[in-house]
Design a protein around this motif. Sequence first.
Motif, PDB file in Angstrom:
ATOM      1  N   GLU A 200       8.634   6.463  16.689  1.00  0.00           N
ATOM      2  CA  GLU A 200       7.555   7.389  17.072  1.00  0.00           C
ATOM      3  C   GLU A 200       6.735   6.831  18.228  1.00  0.00           C
ATOM      4  O   GLU A 200       6.360   7.562  19.133  1.00  0.00           O
ATOM      5  N   ASP A 201       6.389   5.564  18.165  1.00  0.00           N
ATOM      6  CA  ASP A 201       5.577   4.955  19.229  1.00  0.00           C
ATOM      7  C   ASP A 201       5.644   3.437  19.079  1.00  0.00           C
ATOM      8  O   ASP A 201       5.029   2.859  18.189  1.00  0.00           O
ATOM      9  N   ASP A 203       4.529   0.931  20.905  1.00  0.00           N
ATOM     10  CA  ASP A 203       3.315   0.130  21.098  1.00  0.00           C
ATOM     11  C   ASP A 203       2.420   0.207  19.876  1.00  0.00           C
ATOM     12  O   ASP A 203       1.845  -0.788  19.442  1.00  0.00           O
ATOM     13  N   ALA A 204       2.318   1.412  19.332  1.00  0.00           N
ATOM     14  CA  ALA A 204       1.480   1.579  18.149  1.00  0.00           C
ATOM     15  C   ALA A 204       2.070   0.827  16.970  1.00  0.00           C
ATOM     16  O   ALA A 204       1.350   0.183  16.206  1.00  0.00           O
ATOM     17  N   ALA A 205       3.405   0.869  16.822  1.00  0.00           N
ATOM     18  CA  ALA A 205       4.039   0.161  15.715  1.00  0.00           C
ATOM     19  C   ALA A 205       3.716  -1.325  15.799  1.00  0.00           C
ATOM     20  O   ALA A 205       3.445  -1.981  14.797  1.00  0.00           O
TER      21      ALA A 205
ATOM     22  N   PRO B  82      -4.538   0.599  21.261  1.00  0.00           N
ATOM     23  CA  PRO B  82      -4.083   0.585  22.653  1.00  0.00           C
ATOM     24  C   PRO B  82      -4.639   1.740  23.470  1.00  0.00           C
ATOM     25  O   PRO B  82      -5.112   2.738  22.924  1.00  0.00           O
ATOM     26  N   HIS B  86      -2.052   6.584  21.051  1.00  0.00           N
ATOM     27  CA  HIS B  86      -0.770   6.207  20.457  1.00  0.00           C
ATOM     28  C   HIS B  86      -0.690   6.571  18.981  1.00  0.00           C
ATOM     29  O   HIS B  86      -0.602   5.707  18.137  1.00  0.00           O
ATOM     30  N   VAL B  87      -0.757   7.872  18.668  1.00  0.00           N
ATOM     31  CA  VAL B  87      -0.482   8.257  17.274  1.00  0.00           C
ATOM     32  C   VAL B  87       1.040   8.373  17.131  1.00  0.00           C
ATOM     33  O   VAL B  87       1.767   8.402  18.111  1.00  0.00           O
ATOM     34  N   PHE B  88       1.515   8.423  15.876  1.00  0.00           N
ATOM     35  CA  PHE B  88       2.925   8.720  15.636  1.00  0.00           C
ATOM     36  C   PHE B  88       3.024  10.234  15.553  1.00  0.00           C
ATOM     37  O   PHE B  88       2.706  10.830  14.518  1.00  0.00           O
ATOM     38  N   PRO B  89       3.447  10.906  16.640  1.00  0.00           N
ATOM     39  CA  PRO B  89       3.237  12.355  16.751  1.00  0.00           C
ATOM     40  C   PRO B  89       3.920  13.200  15.674  1.00  0.00           C
ATOM     41  O   PRO B  89       3.370  14.196  15.245  1.00  0.00           O
ATOM     42  N   ASN B  90       5.118  12.781  15.238  1.00  0.00           N
ATOM     43  CA  ASN B  90       5.849  13.615  14.277  1.00  0.00           C
ATOM     44  C   ASN B  90       5.559  13.263  12.831  1.00  0.00           C
ATOM     45  O   ASN B  90       6.114  13.868  11.925  1.00  0.00           O
ATOM     46  N   MET B  99       0.682   4.104   7.531  1.00  0.00           N
ATOM     47  CA  MET B  99       1.425   3.134   8.340  1.00  0.00           C
ATOM     48  C   MET B  99       0.536   1.966   8.752  1.00  0.00           C
ATOM     49  O   MET B  99       1.014   0.865   8.989  1.00  0.00           O
ATOM     50  N   ARG B 147      -6.428   4.308  11.756  1.00  0.00           N
ATOM     51  CA  ARG B 147      -5.170   3.639  11.414  1.00  0.00           C
ATOM     52  C   ARG B 147      -5.276   2.133  11.651  1.00  0.00           C
ATOM     53  O   ARG B 147      -4.787   1.328  10.854  1.00  0.00           O
TER      54      ARG B 147
END
Lengths: 330, 235
Positions: A200-201, A203-205, B82, B86-90, B99, B147
């Motif tokens: 999904e992302d 950098d965020a992970a 960041p 930067h969210v996890f869109p889906n 998460m 988050r």
Amino acid sequence: MNKGKYYPLFVAIGIFLVLFIFGKFAQGMWEPVALIMFYVAVGEAFNVFLGFTGYVNFGYVVFMGLGSYGMALVVSSSSMAGLGPWILIPGFLFAAIMAGILAAGVGAIALRLRGAYFAIATIGVNQGVKFFIEGAKIWGGSEGIIISKPLKVALGPHLANAVTTFWADFLVFMIAILAAVITIVFLHTRLGYGLIALREDEDAARVMGVNTTKYKNIAFLVSSILAALVGATAWCLKTTYVFPDDVFALSYTVDAIVIVMMGGTGTLLGPVVGGLIYGILKYWLGILLPGFQLLILAPFIIIIIILFPEGIVGVLKKRVRGKKLEKFIA
Amino acid sequence: MLKIVNLEAGYGPMQVLWKISLNAEEGNVTALLGPNGAGKSTTLMSTLGSIKPWGGEIYFEGKDVTTLPSHKKVEMGMTLVPEGRHVFPNLTVRENILMGAYTKRASKLMKESLDLIYTLFPILKERPGQKAGTLSGGQQQMLTIARSLMTRPKFLMLDEPSQGLAPKLVGEVFETIQKVQSDMGLTVLLVEQNVDITLEVAKYVYILHEGTIKAEGTSDTIKHSEDVRVAYLGI
């Protein structure tokens, strides 16, 4: 929330079982069923990496190819002929090791690249390995390896015949099940959550504390080894020969991408549905309209992707949200 | 809490940071101000380990963490929000939040953290099943902050949280940051271009320009220093 989390796996195995019985007992159906299962296995193995990381591995077929070489090298080596049917075990091991070593090496370098850059880098790997085998004339060079004789010596003519006509296909079923089991385990473990987050992302992970480099490499390695097992079985054992032109053909990577996208990336049942549709179309279009199959297959795939942008199972999963069927679809 | 000494970093052949040193004191908001291209994001990314420092040292709670990979630093209690959203869109809002509790330490505190997050961000409690990609810009920024709090940080870095938000929302986001900081006793390192609001929120400020620290001081000192204001802040 976790109750019944393995139900989708039973759906997949149920479909495999129906296919198997149909192929075994309906007249002349074994060949198409074997082809369908080959595509399902190819899709499931590919999905372990694409579905969980979002990275497209254009060099996928190189691992199938190396797997078939691994099996061929073991079967054709005279020192192992005394093992009898057990020779298949070192064969699979060697196939997995060869693919595993290449995957670890490629992953360590190419997985530092992201998205399209990774895809481009992996195309080169496939062509590189193929031209290396041909150019350096190792493993039979461009003439490949023919294992029909050593296979007969090791297994006896009767069993060797049974392997090429039945057991090789049966093993492809088993590998498809193995890939499906791995997928469902990934879907419900920390490793899988980390992978989904990085898909999904990335950098965020990373700022969540996911060790992105390690996880990407694990998924890549697992997917590559599964591909090698498929290659060792569906190509080497079934056809009893390995030719570099056949086992490094980029079109198999494209098949894998289409199957996974059509069925639904990152879902367990996606590659099953995708492989079913793809296998059926490819087989019967080839018989009914020889020469025209691509002309029909291509627009058909485009239509499916327009109607089901997240793949058939991806869209289905949304439809059943909150319904009883929900826990069977993943 | 965090101490950076003579940090140097860059990309490929290009050096971005030239021996910068700074100190984020425990329980305070420290800010790093500067124009585009000054090296603010690079400072944060090399502090968390997304990029490898070329030289210098980074100390977290007295321990040398210069070369530790990011996931280990997150486990220790550092994290970064960041730049950009930067969210996890889906994934759904709830899945995004959960998460955050990915590390072993954070997952043990997950239930407690979740209650905390929902009291701090009531809007997120209202729509747990919505896909994060469909939230508005301000809500997405709130979600990324929420988050990051789920990782149970002691030290939180924020990279331009006001970026791309309407002025009214900027105020809301900063209010939230302040509230979170004081409620949870966090140490915050804030990178911003929005000078006015940063000087309101931060206790101590560093001015970064062309990869070096040009000035530093308490917010009041910086606010009243004519030279600094004219030269670097444009106000």
